[in-house]
Design a protein around this motif. Structure first.
Motif, PDB file in Angstrom:
ATOM      1  N   ASN A 127      36.595  60.314  53.805  1.00 21.54           N
ATOM      2  CA  ASN A 127      35.459  59.875  54.795  1.00 21.54           C
ATOM      3  C   ASN A 127      35.052  60.803  56.109  1.00 21.54           C
TER       4      ASN A 127
ATOM      5  N   GLU B 189      29.139  52.470  48.813  1.00 21.05           N
ATOM      6  CA  GLU B 189      28.875  53.890  49.309  1.00 21.05           C
ATOM      7  C   GLU B 189      28.054  54.782  48.396  1.00 21.05           C
TER       8      GLU B 189
ATOM      9  N   SER C   8      32.398  60.848  51.322  1.00 24.01           N
ATOM     10  CA  SER C   8      32.285  59.633  50.748  1.00 24.01           C
ATOM     11  C   SER C   8      33.566  58.925  51.075  1.00 24.01           C
TER      12      SER C   8
ATOM     13  N   THR D 205      30.889  52.999  44.525  1.00 21.84           N
ATOM     14  CA  THR D 205      29.981  54.653  44.886  1.00 21.84           C
ATOM     15  C   THR D 205      29.093  54.653  43.977  1.00 21.84           C
TER      16      THR D 205
ATOM     17  N   TYR E 256      27.917  51.771  53.499  1.00 21.33           N
ATOM     18  CA  TYR E 256      28.390  52.831  54.423  1.00 21.33           C
ATOM     19  C   TYR E 256      27.583  54.092  54.530  1.00 21.33           C
ATOM     20  N   ASN E 257      28.210  55.059  55.242  1.00 24.11           N
ATOM     21  CA  ASN E 257      27.649  56.399  55.695  1.00 24.11           C
ATOM     22  C   ASN E 257      26.957  57.116  54.854  1.00 24.11           C
ATOM     23  N   SER E 258      27.288  57.186  53.515  1.00 23.36           N
ATOM     24  CA  SER E 258      26.438  58.211  52.589  1.00 23.36           C
ATOM     25  C   SER E 258      25.695  57.588  51.623  1.00 23.36           C
ATOM     26  N   PHE E 259      25.241  56.308  51.936  1.00 23.92           N
ATOM     27  CA  PHE E 259      24.571  55.289  50.977  1.00 23.92           C
ATOM     28  C   PHE E 259      23.145  56.049  51.135  1.00 23.92           C
TER      29      PHE E 259
ATOM     30  N   ARG F 165      28.260  61.735  59.191  1.00 23.26           N
ATOM     31  CA  ARG F 165      29.417  61.608  58.159  1.00 23.26           C
ATOM     32  C   ARG F 165      30.793  62.251  58.735  1.00 23.26           C
TER      33      ARG F 165
END
Length: 705
Positions: free
Chosen positions: A57, A361, A367, A373, A398-401, A460
């Protein structure tokens, strides 16, 4: 957010000198991805060197550690350097000469006269120091050892089995439970025979760390560990949950009205099969109550909501002891969470009622390892379908979507009846997430990054903490961009989950107890309280510290601005369960809410934004009997919300004093309202050969004594 910080925290102790060896452990996520390793070199002169690294993360610790053991099994020196999970400098050392021990870190220093074996407890360390303790405790009388600076560590064998290595080799291993550090047991797998050492660590639903070449053994180890752990938890639940059979009267209670944020006249509350059947004026005629609890004029709150938890099997006790009867889980391993929900429903787990949010995610080097995911829109839709079918009312992104499919994903989730919230995907601003259909935003930093990021800003990694820490101090909230943004939040009724308690770490100076922990640090076990003074971020110099403190103060201020503008606020922790929800409410008061309004946020708003208002969030006939009896008046002094005297939920009465004692926590109240049963009710519970019920009755009677 902080759940990963437990990975590098470990212990130190003594073990006899041995021939030079090296061991490598791999840290593998639940999805099979390597996310870290521990490389150990044990020299024949008693010196052990360790390199520990863990990344997930966008963050994680990197440590270089070494310690030396004397021939008598006593640690003589220890040192560790590196960086902690959020980038703080780690520089810690310990030395023992004869009966004098001395230690120093970035947050503390001390010395103590000591005789006999004793192990130093590092504030940051690798799992190799756990290995040293395993060896020492195996040989110690009673399998116990004194700790420095304070405390005692104990070790118990729970299970033994033979496992197969990846190359067909076999080895006997044992499951150990260590207690005396932290608020729950720690579980480790170790070798057997003379001088056992660490074999591996299983963190269910998240990751495992095993010796290289033995990764294939993880599933069987996880299954056996869960079995042993479940037995411990079931016994704990049976001891601490006292069932309310038949009709229960909670007499003379001053009910907090969460709609009006006021306290009413004394009332009698009737509870049957876990629900409220009536709320009548105090002293109304009683007809056939089997149990009576005299509230004694105490204020009774609806069960509190923690709107940002990451539940595990041991966090329930912390929530129950603090009046948190509902937790919105904001990201978990799907399989593990479903199992916990089943165990809670069966009464086998001391736990709040959980409202799950489905975690979604995207794939990247940053990730997070929760939920699903995905790579594309079909994958996102499949995940949403799974969550909808399993009763998840909300989605967390989440952040990496992948930002290219955000709007279509949100639209599809809405079509399945789900609310959508989350972090802001990298490359977007909060306003763009709102335009895509977000219903809620998690964390105050994600809100204010709206004014700090550009399309190429990487959020991220630690930038998502560093940028707000550096820049928010200089923001002018009276300018048009901020006013327009707040107005849009209010118009669209976008709820905000600020987790102010969790983000206080950006302003913490090493050696000072951080703001959210000050009110309860003295009640905690010494080793837990000691960790509250450890800084999480790298803060260089007084000017930087002042700027970060100003930034945090303005984050708190902005929450108050949003609330006053009509933006819905919810109360979440993402931190130590239970205790920091009270801290979150205190920070809401600091932001400008009245104590009664803060309680309204933790009750009515909790139910409203989990879509459970039909049975939670207020005290009324027909709703779940989630009741929290408190001493003092938290509508006037929010600090009184910590004085929880008793909790009723899921058809049980629970006494925080009992939980606190079991966890080594100093109770926050001196006396609890006791449960009185009629003779018929006791006879009914003791009948039919129900040994479990009799044990619970005995426990209740003992508590009354």
């Amino acid at each position: 957010m902080k759940r990963l910080a437990v990975l590098p925290l470990a212990l130190a102790a003594a073990f006899a000198a041995q021939a030079a060896t090296s061991t490598k452990y791999l840290i593998i996520s639940e999805s099979g991805k390597q996310i870290g390793e521990q490389a150990v070199e044990r020299q024949d002169d008693g010196l052990t060197k360790v390199r520990f690294i863990f990344k997930n993360n966008g963050r994680g610790p990197e440590l270089a550690e070494q310690f030396r053991m004397g021939a008598d099994g006593v640690m003589t020196e220890y040192s560790v350097k590196g960086n902690s999970t959020f980038g703080a400098v780690v520089d810690e050392r310990f030395e023992r000469k004869g009966d004098q021990a001395e230690w120093k870190s970035t947050s503390e220093q001390g010395k103590k006269a000591v005789s006999g074996p004793a192990g130093y407890l590092p504030l940051n360390g690798s799992f190799e120091t756990v290995s040293a303790y395993i060896t020492a405790l195996d040989a110690a009388p009673g399998h116990k050892m004194a700790l420095l600076p304070s405390g005692t560590l104990s070790q118990t064998v729970l299970d033994t089995l033979e496992v197969n290595g990846d190359g067909g080799q076999k080895q006997s291993v044992q499951l150990l439970a260590q207690t005396g550090v932290g608020l729950s047991p720690s579980f480790y797998w170790a070798t057997t025979g003379a001088k056992p050492r660490l074999f591996g660590v299983i963190i269910p639903g998240f990751a495992n760390m095993l010796e290289e070449g033995w990764q294939g053994a993880a599933p069987v180890l996880a299954a056996r560990q869960k079995q042993a752990e479940s037995k411990m938890l079931e016994d704990l639940a049976a001891k601490l949950q006292h069932p309310l059979t038949g009709l229960t009267l909670v007499r003379n209670a001053r009910v907090f009205d969460s709609d009006k944020a006021t306290v009413g006249a004394p009332s009698d509350i009737y509870v049957l099969r876990g629900r409220i059947t009536a709320v009548l004026p105090a002293g109304s005629p009683v007809r056939g109550a089997d149990n009576t609890i005299d509230a004694g004029g105490r204020i009774v709150l609806p069960g509190l909501f923690d709107m940002h938890g990451h539940v595990d099997r041991w966090s329930g006790a912390l929530n129950m002891s603090t009046g948190v009867t509902s937790v919105r889980d904001m990201g978990n391993d799907n399989k593990q969470l479903q199992a916990m929900l089943d165990e809670t429903a069966a009464g086998k787990l001391l736990a709040p009622q959980v409202v799950p949010a489905g975690f979604l995610e995207g794939e990247s080097p940053f990730s997070a390892m929760n939920g699903f995911t995905i790579k594309d829109l079909p994958g996102a839709k499949d995940a949403i379908d799974w969550y909808a079918e399993h009763g998840y009312p909300q989605l967390k992104i989440y952040n990496s979507f992948p930002k290219a499919i955000l709007k279509d994903t949100v639209t599809y989730a809405h079509s399945r009846g789900m609310r959508v919230s989350g972090h802001i995907p990298a490359g977007l601003r909060a306003q763009e997430a709102l335009d895509a259909g977000y219903d809620e935003i998690q964390h105050i930093n994600q809100v204010l990054l709206n004014f700090l990021v550009k399309p190429d800003t990487e959020t991220r990694n630690l930038n998502r903490f560093l940028l707000p820490a550096e820049k928010v101090a200089g923001m002018d909230f009276s300018t048009k961009p901020f006013k327009d943004f707040v107005a849009d939040l209010a118009k669209k009724q976008i709820s905000i989950d600020p987790t102010l308690s969790a983000f206080a770490f950006i302003q913490q100076k090493d050696g000072d107890v951080n703001e959210p922990y000050r009110a309860f640090a003295a009640n905690m076990p010494p080793d837990v309280a000691r960790g509250f003074a450890v800084g999480a971020m790298k803060i260089e110099g007084a000017d930087t510290l002042k700027r970060y403190q100003q930034s945090y103060a303005k984050m708190v201020e902005f929450v108050g601005i949003m609330y006053k503008a009509g933006v819905p606020i919810v109360a979440g922790t993402d931190d130590i369960p239970g205790f920091t929800l009270h801290s979150e409410l205190a920070l809401l008061v600091k932001a400008g809410l009245t104590p009664a309004q803060a309680l309204q946020v933790a009750t009515r708003n909790g139910a409203r934004y989990t879509r459970t208002s039909n049975d939670r969030g207020s005290i009324a006939a027909g709703k779940l009997a989630d009741l929290v009896l408190v001493d003092g008046d938290p509508t006037k002094d929010i600090g009184d919300v910590r004085k929880v005297a008793a909790v009723i939920t899921r058809g049980y009465v629970i006494y925080p004093q009992e939980i606190d004692t079991a966890l080594g926590v100093a109770p926050f109240v001196k006396a609890a309202p006791q449960l009185a049963r009629t003779t018929a009710a006791v006879a009914d519970m003791n009948g039919g050969g129900n040994d479990g019920a009799r044990r619970r009755i005995d426990a209740t009677a003992h508590q009354r004594d």
